[in-house]
Design a protein around this motif. Structure first.
Motif, PDB file in Angstrom:
ATOM      1  N   GLN A   1      -7.479 -37.769  94.209  1.00  0.00           N
ATOM      2  CA  GLN A   1      -7.812 -39.189  94.111  1.00  0.00           C
ATOM      3  C   GLN A   1      -8.864 -39.589  95.140  1.00  0.00           C
ATOM      4  O   GLN A   1      -9.631 -40.536  94.929  1.00  0.00           O
ATOM      5  CB  GLN A   1      -6.551 -40.033  94.306  1.00  0.00           C
ATOM      6  CG  GLN A   1      -5.599 -40.025  93.129  1.00  0.00           C
ATOM      7  CD  GLN A   1      -6.201 -40.690  91.903  1.00  0.00           C
ATOM      8  OE1 GLN A   1      -6.766 -41.775  91.992  1.00  0.00           O
ATOM      9  NE2 GLN A   1      -6.091 -40.033  90.753  1.00  0.00           N
ATOM     10  N   THR A   2      -8.904 -38.874  96.261  1.00  0.00           N
ATOM     11  CA  THR A   2      -9.882 -39.165  97.310  1.00  0.00           C
ATOM     12  C   THR A   2     -11.238 -38.556  97.001  1.00  0.00           C
ATOM     13  O   THR A   2     -12.216 -38.834  97.688  1.00  0.00           O
ATOM     14  CB  THR A   2      -9.353 -38.627  98.665  1.00  0.00           C
ATOM     15  OG1 THR A   2      -8.011 -39.077  98.846  1.00  0.00           O
ATOM     16  CG2 THR A   2     -10.186 -39.118  99.835  1.00  0.00           C
ATOM     17  N   GLY A   3     -11.310 -37.725  95.955  1.00  0.00           N
ATOM     18  CA  GLY A   3     -12.569 -37.108  95.580  1.00  0.00           C
ATOM     19  C   GLY A   3     -12.800 -35.745  96.197  1.00  0.00           C
ATOM     20  O   GLY A   3     -13.923 -35.222  96.162  1.00  0.00           O
ATOM     21  N   ILE A   4     -11.756 -35.149  96.748  1.00  0.00           N
ATOM     22  CA  ILE A   4     -11.871 -33.834  97.363  1.00  0.00           C
ATOM     23  C   ILE A   4     -11.567 -32.777  96.299  1.00  0.00           C
ATOM     24  O   ILE A   4     -10.506 -32.817  95.672  1.00  0.00           O
ATOM     25  CB  ILE A   4     -10.891 -33.694  98.543  1.00  0.00           C
ATOM     26  CG1 ILE A   4     -11.200 -34.769  99.591  1.00  0.00           C
ATOM     27  CG2 ILE A   4     -10.980 -32.313  99.168  1.00  0.00           C
ATOM     28  CD1 ILE A   4     -10.150 -34.887 100.677  1.00  0.00           C
ATOM     29  N   PRO A   5     -12.480 -31.832  96.067  1.00  0.00           N
ATOM     30  CA  PRO A   5     -12.285 -30.859  94.991  1.00  0.00           C
ATOM     31  C   PRO A   5     -11.002 -30.046  95.136  1.00  0.00           C
ATOM     32  O   PRO A   5     -10.676 -29.563  96.220  1.00  0.00           O
ATOM     33  CB  PRO A   5     -13.517 -29.954  95.120  1.00  0.00           C
ATOM     34  CG  PRO A   5     -14.545 -30.789  95.809  1.00  0.00           C
ATOM     35  CD  PRO A   5     -13.772 -31.658  96.756  1.00  0.00           C
ATOM     36  N   GLN A   6     -10.270 -29.923  94.003  1.00  0.00           N
ATOM     37  CA  GLN A   6      -9.034 -29.155  93.949  1.00  0.00           C
ATOM     38  C   GLN A   6      -9.137 -28.104  92.853  1.00  0.00           C
ATOM     39  O   GLN A   6      -9.762 -28.323  91.818  1.00  0.00           O
ATOM     40  CB  GLN A   6      -7.845 -30.080  93.643  1.00  0.00           C
ATOM     41  CG  GLN A   6      -7.607 -31.166  94.664  1.00  0.00           C
ATOM     42  CD  GLN A   6      -7.137 -30.600  95.976  1.00  0.00           C
ATOM     43  OE1 GLN A   6      -6.054 -30.028  96.068  1.00  0.00           O
ATOM     44  NE2 GLN A   6      -7.953 -30.734  97.005  1.00  0.00           N
ATOM     45  N   VAL A   7      -8.529 -26.956  93.080  1.00  0.00           N
ATOM     46  CA  VAL A   7      -8.399 -25.976  92.010  1.00  0.00           C
ATOM     47  C   VAL A   7      -7.550 -26.601  90.898  1.00  0.00           C
ATOM     48  O   VAL A   7      -6.556 -27.277  91.183  1.00  0.00           O
ATOM     49  CB  VAL A   7      -7.721 -24.697  92.553  1.00  0.00           C
ATOM     50  CG1 VAL A   7      -7.374 -23.749  91.417  1.00  0.00           C
ATOM     51  CG2 VAL A   7      -8.627 -24.001  93.566  1.00  0.00           C
ATOM     52  N   PRO A   8      -7.920 -26.442  89.635  1.00  0.00           N
ATOM     53  CA  PRO A   8      -7.122 -27.031  88.541  1.00  0.00           C
ATOM     54  C   PRO A   8      -5.656 -26.624  88.619  1.00  0.00           C
ATOM     55  O   PRO A   8      -5.333 -25.476  88.941  1.00  0.00           O
ATOM     56  CB  PRO A   8      -7.793 -26.471  87.283  1.00  0.00           C
ATOM     57  CG  PRO A   8      -9.205 -26.199  87.706  1.00  0.00           C
ATOM     58  CD  PRO A   8      -9.123 -25.748  89.126  1.00  0.00           C
TER      59      PRO A   8
END
Length: 358
Positions: free
Chosen positions: A143-150
């Motif tokens: 939600q903060t826009g930090i990339p996450q692995v799916p």
């Protein structure tokens, strides 16, 4: 000033906590502090050891047995006196909860110390709880826009009611290999790498034996890069370190044999990648209300993609641990690192008291 060193705990990382506590005792500046060890056994008993004015020689001495008179001995079992948390009188003192895993670094101990109104080292209740929960942290960071692995979160009720739908959801949004993880355990406990549906089903069942919520995550071929954080309103970063893996998956057994893991400090990474990692770490630490210390773990792909994997709010402190080694490379030895953590705890406590007296 006295330091109450809280260690042990009722979880699978009990022994790791003892090793961290021993490292703190070996490094702390006894010319400024005395150390009162408080050992939480695996059955949940709290034992107060004899006050230390100098380091111990062996971590095994910290495994206290209940008795009437507290004392340490290298020749036999050390003795601690049973104590209840509410009975402890903590004045002119700081609690150092050097504990890992469930009922330890997940906000439970921090909430107890907060309720007792005592200063303590490390992150507060919210940051500790978020950092320990893989599903909540990933949703928050995303939600903060930090990339996450799916990833796909799985609740036990969903699995029991419609396992086929859960499997279809995983296979519809993720590719094999996948990783299946209990949502709130550390040290890769209960984590499995899977390459087909049969393995996925078995891994989810296994993960549910550890927790009521499970995370299924897309596997990525990536380097594992870690950054150390220190501070509250102002953060200091270490240089990056890399865990050199023989395979793409380091399981619980390998992490328990931590002396065999190879660390490379500093990691060979471009400056712009380091800046990106620091930015993500700062954003994540701020949104989870972090204060004190953390180790931020990233995945870095060959294409230069950066994913924030997790934030560990109470990293290990022993001789094999990445966090103290990162700071040593920055010129901050373990004694000075512990001193900074104690001063940060006192600073936060003073700030909180001022806010409460509005």
């Amino acid at each position: 000033m006295q330091i109450y060193l809280l260690y042990g705990g009722q979880n699978a990382e009990h022994d790791l906590s003892i090793n961290s506590a021993f490292a703190v005792i070996r490094a702390i500046y006894f010319k400024y502090y005395s150390v009162c060890p408080i050992y939480i056994t695996q059955t949940g008993e709290w034992l107060r050891g004899a006050t230390l004015h100098e380091p111990l020689n062996n971590a095994a001495e910290l495994r206290l047995l209940a008795g009437e008179t507290a004392h340490f001995t290298a020749e036999g079992p050390s003795i601690g006196v049973a104590v209840r948390p509410g009975d402890m009188t903590i004045t002119d003192a700081v609690v150092f909860p050097v504990m890992h895993g469930q009922n330890a670094e997940d906000g439970t101990i921090q909430g107890l110390l907060q309720s007792l109104g005592v200063p303590y080292v490390g992150d507060g209740v919210l940051a500790s709880a978020v950092g320990m929960d893989k599903i909540v942290s990933k949703m928050l960071f995303q939600q903060t826009g930090i990339p996450q692995v799916p990833y796909v979160p799985v609740l036990k009720a969903q699995w029991q009611e419609a396992a086929d739908k859960v499997l279809a959801r995983c296979e519809g949004s993720l590719l094999y290999p996948m990783y299946v993880k209990p949502a709130n355990l550390g040290s890769s406990l209960g984590v499995s790498q899977v390459s087909d549906r049969a393995e996925l089903m078995a891994a989810i069942e296994r993960a549910f034996s550890y927790a009521s919520r499970v995370l299924v995550e897309q596997g990525v071929v990536a380097r594992e890069i870690e950054l150390g954080l220190l501070g509250d309103t102002t953060l200091k970063f270490t240089m990056p370190g890399e865990v050199i893996k023989q395979t793409n998956f380091v399981d619980h057994g390998a992490k328990q044999s931590r002396g065999q893991l190879k660390l490379e400090i500093p990691a060979a990474i471009a400056t712009e990648i380091i800046t990106k990692m620091q930015t993500y770490a700062q954003q994540a630490y701020a949104i989870m209300d972090g204060s004190g210390l953390a180790r931020c773990d990233f995945f870095l792909t060959a294409n230069g993609d950066v994913f924030l994997n997790e934030i560990n709010t109470m990293p290990m402190f022993d001789q094999y641990a990445m966090y103290p080694q990162l700071w040593q490379k920055m010129g901050l030895n373990s004694g000075d690192l512990i001193e900074e953590l104690i001063q940060l705890a006192l600073k936060r406590f003073k700030r909180q008291r001022a806010q409460q007296n509005f």
